[in-house]
Design a protein around this motif. Structure first.
Motif, PDB file in Angstrom:
ATOM      1  N   VAL A  25      62.368  67.385  28.868  1.00 50.02           N
ATOM      2  CA  VAL A  25      61.605  67.370  30.120  1.00 50.02           C
ATOM      3  C   VAL A  25      61.570  65.954  30.695  1.00 50.02           C
ATOM      4  O   VAL A  25      61.756  65.741  31.897  1.00 50.02           O
ATOM      5  CB  VAL A  25      60.174  67.897  29.891  1.00 50.02           C
ATOM      6  N   PRO A  28      65.317  64.072  32.624  1.00 55.16           N
ATOM      7  CA  PRO A  28      65.649  64.198  34.053  1.00 55.16           C
ATOM      8  C   PRO A  28      64.587  63.592  34.960  1.00 55.16           C
ATOM      9  O   PRO A  28      64.913  62.987  35.983  1.00 55.16           O
ATOM     10  CB  PRO A  28      65.723  65.713  34.268  1.00 55.16           C
ATOM     11  N   VAL A  29      63.333  63.721  34.563  1.00 57.63           N
ATOM     12  CA  VAL A  29      62.258  63.213  35.414  1.00 57.63           C
ATOM     13  C   VAL A  29      62.325  61.683  35.513  1.00 57.63           C
ATOM     14  O   VAL A  29      62.212  61.102  36.592  1.00 57.63           O
ATOM     15  CB  VAL A  29      60.897  63.692  34.866  1.00 57.63           C
ATOM     16  N   THR A  31      65.018  59.943  35.033  1.00 56.05           N
ATOM     17  CA  THR A  31      66.225  59.651  35.802  1.00 56.05           C
ATOM     18  C   THR A  31      65.911  59.634  37.290  1.00 56.05           C
ATOM     19  O   THR A  31      66.352  58.756  38.038  1.00 56.05           O
ATOM     20  CB  THR A  31      67.295  60.733  35.535  1.00 56.05           C
ATOM     21  N   LEU A  32      65.123  60.601  37.688  1.00 52.22           N
ATOM     22  CA  LEU A  32      64.769  60.704  39.109  1.00 52.22           C
ATOM     23  C   LEU A  32      63.973  59.472  39.550  1.00 52.22           C
ATOM     24  O   LEU A  32      64.261  58.859  40.573  1.00 52.22           O
ATOM     25  CB  LEU A  32      63.902  61.953  39.303  1.00 52.22           C
ATOM     26  N   LEU A  33      62.983  59.126  38.757  1.00 54.14           N
ATOM     27  CA  LEU A  33      62.130  58.003  39.146  1.00 54.14           C
ATOM     28  C   LEU A  33      62.920  56.692  39.148  1.00 54.14           C
ATOM     29  O   LEU A  33      62.616  55.778  39.913  1.00 54.14           O
ATOM     30  CB  LEU A  33      60.930  57.909  38.197  1.00 54.14           C
TER      31      LEU A  33
END
Ligand code: FES
Lengths: 174, 571
Positions: A25, A28-29, A31-33
């Motif tokens: 979880v 990816p989160v 990575t986005l930030l």
């Protein structure tokens, strides 16, 4: 004892699954930030910007403040038009020579103003002073004002906007 | 060392200690659903926070910011897809949770409060999904929300107020988005979070309910039950991610546009209501409002109605049967709704068009950025967009090859290039050219040059082509064309600057941007067709100068364009 082993195994398995799920979880989160880190999210035009007719700047006159306006930039998802990027102080130093100094203070980036009484530049944030030619006089700034590339084409003044790193003595685009 | 850390924490009230939580009976996969729901809530929270770092709740920017996440942020599509589909997963798992609870009779005394909190949470989660769907401000979310708010607005007496409060004003706009955003990321998370905490605390305290009435030896929850929960969570996450990757995240329709019709469909978990509303004709408003209330009321009433102490399923067949019936009806309506859409060929066609429009919008947003004036204007950043919009409304019916009531020459890719000019000279009154005009049937019609020797025709084609300002002119051919013009054309036409011909249009600059601008402005001028020969109206009063010039630019562009180039403008 067998039950002890079994319970130990179950505990390890539970924690392992939990850790795996957590990573799956979080990955990816995060990575986005972190995405903006490697990107130019707000573009700056690299081509010269038109500041109007060159003749408006008279020899011997005080430095003249002009807004630097980009016809179009990309800001994240937006294509924004007529965006004010900053300001420059333009002065005619000789009949055929114009000089533009960025109004961005090399100390920490405040907007430098012209002190008409003292006849030099003053940054209001921490009182850095610069001579009319942009040399450092006093205050916390570690270097003089930054000169911006300028050219005159067909009577129009064209300026290339560069934002330099602040807070250091070396002049470095950033 | 390890023990010291543990002791340190324990002494300060953290971790372990106390009496271990117990289960009445064995650990079971039947008890995992609640924990999976909490996990999905965490997934929504975490992915939502990441998305919130990119999202802009304003009617001009919302779509652009979502498109940015979708197409330009690393893994943005994945996180957005997980955020969307995890909501669906929550609805499914909540349904299973409800069925399991009902089957095991866990709604009975002393667990009524847990049950009621659960029903409330389920409704809040559905409302949460509604508030999220509109945020992307695309056609799908926008129109679905219009329907949903429309239903709420039909509530007697207070409907109007509800609508205004929901929209944050009298109509859709910035305040609608800020309002739904606040609901979606602040208010509902806080409310659902608090109620979930209460629901879980109560449920933990009372412990899970084993199946049937038999007494069982209590066993500790950790680690047997915890491991089952972890396995279930890992499975749900795997299925979720695999699904999201397989369907490539979640769609993003074209930017919201009140002027563009769209086949609005609610999220799949409201499809049963959509179908029911459809079936009930004139009573649709009542049904849409009353049915959810009836379903919720029935669920709330269950522990009040079924008060016998037994939890044996066989003893509760009537209640369980009623619940199964309710779920079957909801399921059946859902299937009927999707099946109905699947049969509708027209709908499929409209959806394909909408999908193409969405792809075009996203491509343009990626390439050119979204104009600050709003996401719907992203289409105007396409090459020749303005001209083509004007062309579609003002020129198409008389000039498009596909138009039923075409009156003038076809205007399409390759207009006024060499082969077009050649074909025109050979047959000016041919179907693609003046064929449909009144002029073609009159004595003033231009004669055919099909019999002209090839070399001469080449020359005249090159000469006329050169008037357009094209840069690839063959000077020798053109020179030959000059001589031919004197003998073959100059009786009727003139090519001196601005000079009209004796009996036919002046040709100076024909095919250039300035020429087109002047022609569109007033084709009946003496220089062009003259007062009586043209059926085309003058447009200098009706179309702005900028738009006429855009059209002229477009016509020049058409000269160098191929049909695929033209088609590519729409993709
Ligand atoms: S920012 Fe100008 S003196 Fe500090």
């Amino acid at each position: 004892m067998a039950d002890e082993d079994r319970r130990r195994f179950l505990k390890v398995a539970t924690c392992a699954i939990g850790g795996g799920v957590g990573l799956a979880v979080a990955g990816p989160v995060l990575t986005l930030l972190a995405d903006p880190a490697g990107k130019t999210t707000v573009t700056t035009p690299t081509t010269p910007l038109d500041l109007g007719p060159a003749e408006q700047f008279r020899a011997g006159a005080e430095p003249h403040r002009v807004d630097v306006v980009a016809p179009i930039i990309k800001d994240g998802w937006t294509a924004a038009r007529d965006v004010v990027l900053g300001a420059a102080w333009v002065r005619r130093t000789a009949p055929d020579k114009l000089v533009a100094l960025s109004a961005v203070c090399p100390h920490l980036g405040c907007a430098i103003g012209w002190d008409a009484i003292a006849g030099n530049f003053l940054c209001p944030c921490h009182d850095s002073r610069f001579s009319v030619a942009g040399e450092k006089l006093n205050g916390p700034s570690e270097r003089g004002m930054d000169e911006l590339p300028l050219e005159v084409r067909d009577g129009r003044l064209l300026l290339t906007w560069v934002r330099y790193k602040t807070g250091q003595s070396r002049r470095e685009p950033g | 060392m390890k023990t010291t850390v543990r002791d340190f924490l324990r002494e300060r009230g953290l971790g372990g200690g106390g009496t271990p939580a117990m289960l009445a009976g064995r650990a079971s996969f039947a008890y995992v659903f609640g924990t999976v729901l909490v996990f999905l809530l965490v997934v929504e929270a975490v992915s939502g926070i990441a998305l919130a770092a990119f999202y802009a709740p304003s009617s001009t920017d919302a779509w652009g910011s979502v498109a940015y996440v979708q197409d330009q942020v690393t893994l943005g599509w994945l996180v957005r897809g997980v955020h969307f589909h995890a909501a669906s997963a929550m609805v499914i798992v909540a349904g299973l949770h409800l069925v399991q609870t009902a089957l095991y009779g866990a709604y009975k005394k002393p667990r009524e409060l847990v049950w009621w909190l659960g029903i409330l949470l389920m409704m809040l989660i559905l409302a949460w999904a509604v508030t999220g769907y509109v945020l992307r401000w695309d056609q799908a979310g926008y129109w679905a929300n219009k329907v949903e708010v429309g239903i709420a607005a039909a509530t007697p007496v207070v409907g109007g107020v509800i609508r205004k409060l929901a929209l944050g004003g009298n109509d859709y706009g910035n305040l609608t988005l800020t309002r739904f955003y606040a609901l979606h990321v602040l208010i509902l998370p806080a409310v659902v979070g608090a109620l979930t905490a209460g629901h879980v605390m109560l449920a933990r305290k009372l412990g899970p309910t084993p199946l049937g009435d038999r007494e069982r030896t209590p066993r500790p929850r950790w680690p047997d039950q915890t491991l089952r929960n972890a396995i279930a969570i890992a499975m749900v996450l795997t299925v979720l991610v695999v699904y999201v990757v397989a369907v490539r995240g979640v769609e993003l329709a074209a930017p919201a546009d009140p002027s563009q019709a769209y086949d609005a469909r609610p999220l799949w978990y409201f499809r049963w209501l959509f179908e029911l509303r459809d079936l009930s004709g004139r009573a649709e408003k009542v049904v849409a409002l009353v049915m959810p209330a009836i379903v919720a009321g029935a669920l709330v009433a269950l522990p009040l109605a079924d008060r016998a102490p037994t939890r044996e399923p066989r003893a509760r067949v009537a209640y369980l049967g009623a619940l199964a019936g309710l779920l079957a009806v909801i399921g059946g309506l859902t299937v009927a709704s999707f099946a109905g859409d699947a049969r509708d060929k027209q709908l499929a066609k409209r959806n394909t068009q909408a999908e193409q429009r969405a792809q075009l919008a996203r491509k343009l947003a990626r390439l050119n950025g979204v104009p600050a004036s709003g996401a719907a204007d992203v289409f105007l950043t396409a090459p020749m967009a303005r001209a083509r919009a004007v062309f579609a409304t003002r020129c198409k019916s008389c000039h498009d090859a596909e138009s039923m009531d075409r009156k003038g020459p076809m205007l399409g890719a390759g207009h006024f290039n060499r082969s077009w000019i050649r074909a025109f000279l050979k047959n000016p009154s041919g179907e693609p050219f003046w064929g449909r005009t009144k002029l073609a049937k009159s004595d003033a019609a231009m004669k055919s040059f099909a019999q002209m020797p090839a070399a001469e025709l080449d020359g005249i084609v090159e000469l006329i082509y050169s008037e357009s300002g094209a840069t690839d002119v063959d000077a020798d051919k053109r020179k030959r064309g000059l001589d031919v013009f004197e003998t073959a054309c100059s009786d009727c036409h003139a090519r001196e600057d601005g000079m009209p011909g004796t009996s036919a249009p002046g040709l100076s600059g024909v095919g250039s941007r300035a020429y087109y601008l002047s022609f569109i402005s007033n084709p009946k001028s003496a220089f062009h067709m003259g007062k009586d020969k043209s059926e085309m109206p003058r447009f200098d009063k009706e179309i702005s100068l900028a738009d006429r010039d855009a059209l002229a630019e477009y016509l020049v562009w058409l000269r160098g364009a191929t049909p695929p180039d033209l088609a590519a403008l729409d993709q």
